[in-house]
Design a protein around this motif. Structure first.
Motif, PDB file in Angstrom:
ATOM      1  N   LEU A  18      -0.688  -0.971  11.304  1.00  0.00           N
ATOM      2  CA  LEU A  18      -1.219  -0.273  10.130  1.00  0.00           C
ATOM      3  C   LEU A  18      -0.984  -1.094   8.871  1.00  0.00           C
ATOM      4  O   LEU A  18      -1.914  -1.366   8.100  1.00  0.00           O
ATOM      5  CB  LEU A  18      -0.548   1.099   9.995  1.00  0.00           C
ATOM      6  N   TYR A  19       0.275  -1.555   8.672  1.00  0.00           N
ATOM      7  CA  TYR A  19       0.550  -2.360   7.477  1.00  0.00           C
ATOM      8  C   TYR A  19      -0.192  -3.696   7.530  1.00  0.00           C
ATOM      9  O   TYR A  19      -0.663  -4.190   6.509  1.00  0.00           O
ATOM     10  CB  TYR A  19       2.055  -2.571   7.300  1.00  0.00           C
ATOM     11  N   LEU A  20      -0.290  -4.242   8.737  1.00  0.00           N
ATOM     12  CA  LEU A  20      -0.993  -5.521   8.863  1.00  0.00           C
ATOM     13  C   LEU A  20      -2.433  -5.364   8.372  1.00  0.00           C
ATOM     14  O   LEU A  20      -2.956  -6.185   7.619  1.00  0.00           O
ATOM     15  CB  LEU A  20      -0.968  -5.957  10.339  1.00  0.00           C
ATOM     16  N   SER A  21      -3.057  -4.235   8.771  1.00  0.00           N
ATOM     17  CA  SER A  21      -4.456  -4.021   8.373  1.00  0.00           C
ATOM     18  C   SER A  21      -4.577  -3.808   6.866  1.00  0.00           C
ATOM     19  O   SER A  21      -5.635  -3.995   6.287  1.00  0.00           O
ATOM     20  CB  SER A  21      -5.043  -2.812   9.117  1.00  0.00           C
ATOM     21  N   LEU A  22      -3.460  -3.426   6.232  1.00  0.00           N
ATOM     22  CA  LEU A  22      -3.509  -3.206   4.778  1.00  0.00           C
ATOM     23  C   LEU A  22      -2.965  -4.429   4.024  1.00  0.00           C
ATOM     24  O   LEU A  22      -2.716  -4.369   2.823  1.00  0.00           O
ATOM     25  CB  LEU A  22      -2.699  -1.950   4.417  1.00  0.00           C
ATOM     26  N   GLY A  23      -2.727  -5.522   4.743  1.00  0.00           N
ATOM     27  CA  GLY A  23      -2.374  -6.777   4.077  1.00  0.00           C
ATOM     28  C   GLY A  23      -0.886  -7.088   4.036  1.00  0.00           C
ATOM     29  O   GLY A  23      -0.478  -8.042   3.380  1.00  0.00           O
TER      30      GLY A  23
ATOM     31  N   PRO B 125       0.809  -1.200   0.000  1.00  0.00           N
ATOM     32  CA  PRO B 125       0.000   0.000   0.000  1.00  0.00           C
ATOM     33  C   PRO B 125       0.856   1.269   0.000  1.00  0.00           C
ATOM     34  O   PRO B 125       2.023   1.227   0.394  1.00  0.00           O
ATOM     35  CB  PRO B 125      -0.756  -0.103   1.324  1.00  0.00           C
ATOM     36  N   ARG B 126       0.243   2.378  -0.444  1.00  0.00           N
ATOM     37  CA  ARG B 126       0.976   3.648  -0.489  1.00  0.00           C
ATOM     38  C   ARG B 126       0.970   4.306   0.888  1.00  0.00           C
ATOM     39  O   ARG B 126      -0.087   4.626   1.422  1.00  0.00           O
ATOM     40  CB  ARG B 126       0.309   4.584  -1.505  1.00  0.00           C
ATOM     41  N   TRP B 127       2.160   4.481   1.419  1.00  0.00           N
ATOM     42  CA  TRP B 127       2.245   5.082   2.767  1.00  0.00           C
ATOM     43  C   TRP B 127       3.673   5.599   2.957  1.00  0.00           C
ATOM     44  O   TRP B 127       4.628   4.928   2.537  1.00  0.00           O
ATOM     45  CB  TRP B 127       1.931   4.016   3.833  1.00  0.00           C
ATOM     46  N   ASN B 128       3.841   6.745   3.592  1.00  0.00           N
ATOM     47  CA  ASN B 128       5.190   7.265   3.852  1.00  0.00           C
ATOM     48  C   ASN B 128       5.913   6.374   4.851  1.00  0.00           C
ATOM     49  O   ASN B 128       5.349   6.059   5.896  1.00  0.00           O
ATOM     50  CB  ASN B 128       5.122   8.661   4.485  1.00  0.00           C
TER      51      ASN B 128
END
Ligand SMILES: Cc1cc2nc3c(=O)[nH]c(=O)nc-3n(C[C@H](O)[C@H](O)[C@H](O)COP(=O)(O)OP(=O)(O)OC[C@H]3O[C@@H](n4cnc5c(N)ncnc54)[C@H](O)[C@@H]3O)c2cc1C
Length: 661
Positions: free
Chosen positions: A378-383, A249-252
């Motif tokens: 956060l990353y876990l929730s986005l897969g 996912p796109r994230w800083n």
């Protein structure tokens, strides 16, 4: 094609549904405008950057409101103005309205934290000399949008969803209409919606569709092509913020994501892995200290690119763009082959921080979960599970400091067309972290205040005729690019390739030849647009107009870059111009031979006008920082007599004059 027409008549239209757009709508209502006189039009109610992005601690920058650290409107204005290429009157307004706009959000329920005494305790952000920043957490802008939207709904205001505005229609006296594509129109029917209106508040966010490598959320691809073609000049279009971000996912990957010292790995097409940071910087202590610093020196900064933390960004650029590899952060193993990191070899700053955080142990993912479990979650929730998955990253576009040229009421030079939020270019070469959200709230408050007091006559027959003519012309274009078979649709492919070439040669690292080539190929393509583009169905048409919009914005940006190179502007802010004089080949080592801009151009802004596809560039001196203030009795008398109107210069008056009549 079935030609049943959909026509709307709305005096004031706000385009967009991000934090700026919703605030404009709420402000119009607060200013007493009745709900049947204005409405939001948006291509996607839940799209946009505000609602779909964030960071480890998403920042809102405002005047200091705690402790005994002195602060003032003028000090804040000076700090907004100082980085260069900023108009002083806008800086002063952004500082003056910072507290009212911030407290407006607090009252609407955005949970900005206070201490036991009610002080909004702040922290320092990048390019911030004081601790003015605050945050409601990783999703500050989402919360802002949702609280503003709740207020919008509570007031019973109107929103038309799934309408993508593709044309702003003007007549000699200013705005008279809009054309939008109905994204839900059935294939084969007329997807155009005609809107008669007098005032448009353009709040469509940043130009997210310019680059392939981007951290703007997937649901946001808008650009400023529509207002540029309507005649609004672009300002400071070359000034961006780039930085390292995950691409899916796109994230800083800022803050803790770097401070826990993950392994940086690049992978060849054949699967071979390289730990390129230690290849380039053999001293592990130094390499890891720079990586640590990336955590809070997030934006790519040309001043730190030779031997500071931005070397890391450059190395990622080299791996991806010059070596054709993919780059990942690996949190499962320690970098540089260490079982245990030699913490004593790190810089004092990194050592202190990690020791204080009790994080001198284990693997990167363990340190991350110890220091900031929400960042892991956060990353876990986005897969993506950082316990086992690699995280792909790139040097990505995050924010455009420039945009549409506006005055201190956020009016463009076209009567009736205002612009606020990220689409308005109110920042310069640098901006304090978090000031984008402040600027969005201040600008939308000002624009809506102006629109609310603006008394407009009804549309004249000539203006209605003009709207009809434009409708007919666009309808013909739609017919000529529409194709019946989905396999002939080439819009997706074209969009991707035009974005990729921007990231390769005209992103954070800019090459003269690449810029010139990209500019002429786009200008040529626009000339053959209707013969070359094939769009299937309504979604194909949406992509085709997005492509047109994107190419317009890219041509404006590339023209601005070319003009800067010609005028001797050199590397500054979040950009490096390699080899502007053509003295060395554009290889990686040559990047370090870039020249820093001496600051000679910081007291001017660059303006670009569309000019039928052959953009014209010019510079003008920044408007100075006004003194502000005033003698209370005089200010009060004028305010009693004229209210807000007394402070708003006539349209067409010298731009952004700071004095009241
Ligand atoms: C990863 C990331 C982190 C960030 N962190 C920070 C931070 O910490 N602090 C800070 O101050 N800023 C930050 N920013 C920047 C900030 O989030 C944005 O500048 C801001 O949210 C933009 O708000 P906006 O209302 O102007 O636009 P948006 O929220 O993008 O809304 C634009 C709206 O316009 C609609 N739209 C677009 N084109 C059209 C069209 N043609 N017709 C109809 N509707 C249209 C979209 O669907 C959307 O609803 C960050 C940005 C990113 C990407």
């Amino acid at each position: 094609m079935d030609t049943q027409r959909r026509i709307l008549e709305i005096p004031v239209v706000i385009v967009g549904s991000g934090a700026a757009a919703y605030n404009a709508a709420v402000t119009l209502s607060e200013q007493g405008m009745s709900p049947d006189t204005f409405a939001i039009l948006t291509e996607g109610r839940t799209d946009g950057t505000s609602r779909n992005t964030g960071s480890d601690k998403q920042t809102y920058y405002k005047l200091g409101l705690c402790g005994d650290g002195a602060d003032s409107v003028h000090d804040m204005a000076r700090d907004l103005f100082a980085p260069g290429c900023v108009d002083g009157d806008i800086a002063l307004v952004e500082a003056a309205l910072s507290v009212p706009c911030f407290l407006h959000l607090c009252r609407l329920g955005v949970p900005f934290p206070t201490n036991a005494y009610g002080e909004y305790v702040g922290y320092k952000t990048d390019h911030d000399p004081r601790a003015r920043a605050t945050s409601a957490g990783p999703l500050t802008s989402k919360m802002m949008t949702e609280c503003l939207e709740a207020e919008f709904n509570r007031r019973g205001l109107r929103l038309f969803d799934r309408l993508m505005v593709i044309e702003i229609i003007t007549e000699s006296s200013g705005v008279c209409g809009l054309l939008a594509l109905d994204r839900d129109a059935e294939d084969g029917t007329d997807p155009l919606v005609t809107v008669y209106c007098r005032t448009v508040i353009w709040a469509t966010g940043g130009p997210a569709g310019v680059y392939a490598d981007t951290v703007y959320p997937v649901g946001h691809t808008g650009c400023n092509g529509v207002p540029f073609r309507a005649g609004v000049p672009g300002k400071n279009l070359t000034e961006w913020q780039f930085g390292l971000a995950s691409v899916d996912p796109r994230w800083n990957v800022s803050g803790t994501y770097m401070q826990v010292l993950p392994r940086l790995v690049s992978v060849d097409p054949d699967g071979t892995e390289h730990e390129f940071l230690s290849e380039y910087i053999p001293d592990a202590g130094r390499a890891l200290s720079l990586l640590f610093l990336k955590g809070y020196q997030w934006p790519f900064d040309s001043r730190r690119a030779r031997d500071g933390s931005s070397v890391v960004d450059l190395l990622v650029y080299r791996e991806t763009k010059l070596r054709g590899r993919r780059v990942y952060l690996d949190y499962t193993k320690n970098p540089c082959g260490f079982d245990d990191i030699p913490y004593d070899a790190l810089s004092d700053e990194a050592q202190d921080y990690l020791k204080k955080a009790g994080a001198c142990f284990g693997r990167p993912v363990e340190r991350l979960r110890h220091m900031n479990e929400p960042a892991y979650n956060l990353y876990l929730s986005l897969g993506t599970d950082l316990e086992k998955d690699y995280l792909e990253i790139a040097l990505c576009a995050q924010h455009n400091n420039g945009g549409l040229d506006v005055d201190m009421w956020w009016r463009t030079k076209i009567s009736g067309l205002l612009a606020c939020g990220e689409c308005a270019g109110t920042h310069g070469v640098y901006r304090p972290g978090g000031s984008a959200l402040n600027a969005g709230q201040v600008g939308s408050t000002r624009a809506a205040t102006f629109a609310a007091v603006r008394k407009m006559p009804p549309l004249r027959p000539a203006e209605r005729d003009r709207v009809e003519q434009v409708y007919q012309a666009v309808y013909r274009e739609i017919c000529s690019i529409s194709v019946p078979k989905p396999e002939r649709d080439n819009t997706e492919k074209l969009l991707r390739s035009f974005r990729e070439s921007m990231s390769a040669g005209a992103g954070a690292i800019r090459e003269k030849e690449a810029i010139e080539k990209a500019l002429s190929s786009r200008q040529f393509f626009l000339q053959i647009f209707t013969q070359s583009v094939c769009a299937h169905g309504t979604e194909g048409l949406v992509r085709a107009f997005r492509l047109y919009d994107t190419l317009t914005e890219q041509i404006m940006i590339l023209s601005a870059m070319k003009d800067q190179i010609r005028n001797g502007v050199r590397s500054r802010g979040s950009a490096i111009y390699t080899d502007p004089e053509g003295e060395c080949a554009p290889g990686f080592e040559d990047i370090f031979r870039y020249r820093e801009d001496g600051g000679a151009h910081l007291s001017e802004v660059q303006l670009v006008t569309w000019n039928g596809g052959t953009p014209r560039c010019a510079t003008r001196p920044v408007r100075p920082l006004p003194e502000g203030g005033g003698f209370f009795e005089n200010v009060w008398r004028r305010y009693r007599e004229d209210g807000y109107i007394g402070c708003i210069p006539e349209e067409g008056a010298p731009e952004g004059g700071s004095s009241c009549r």
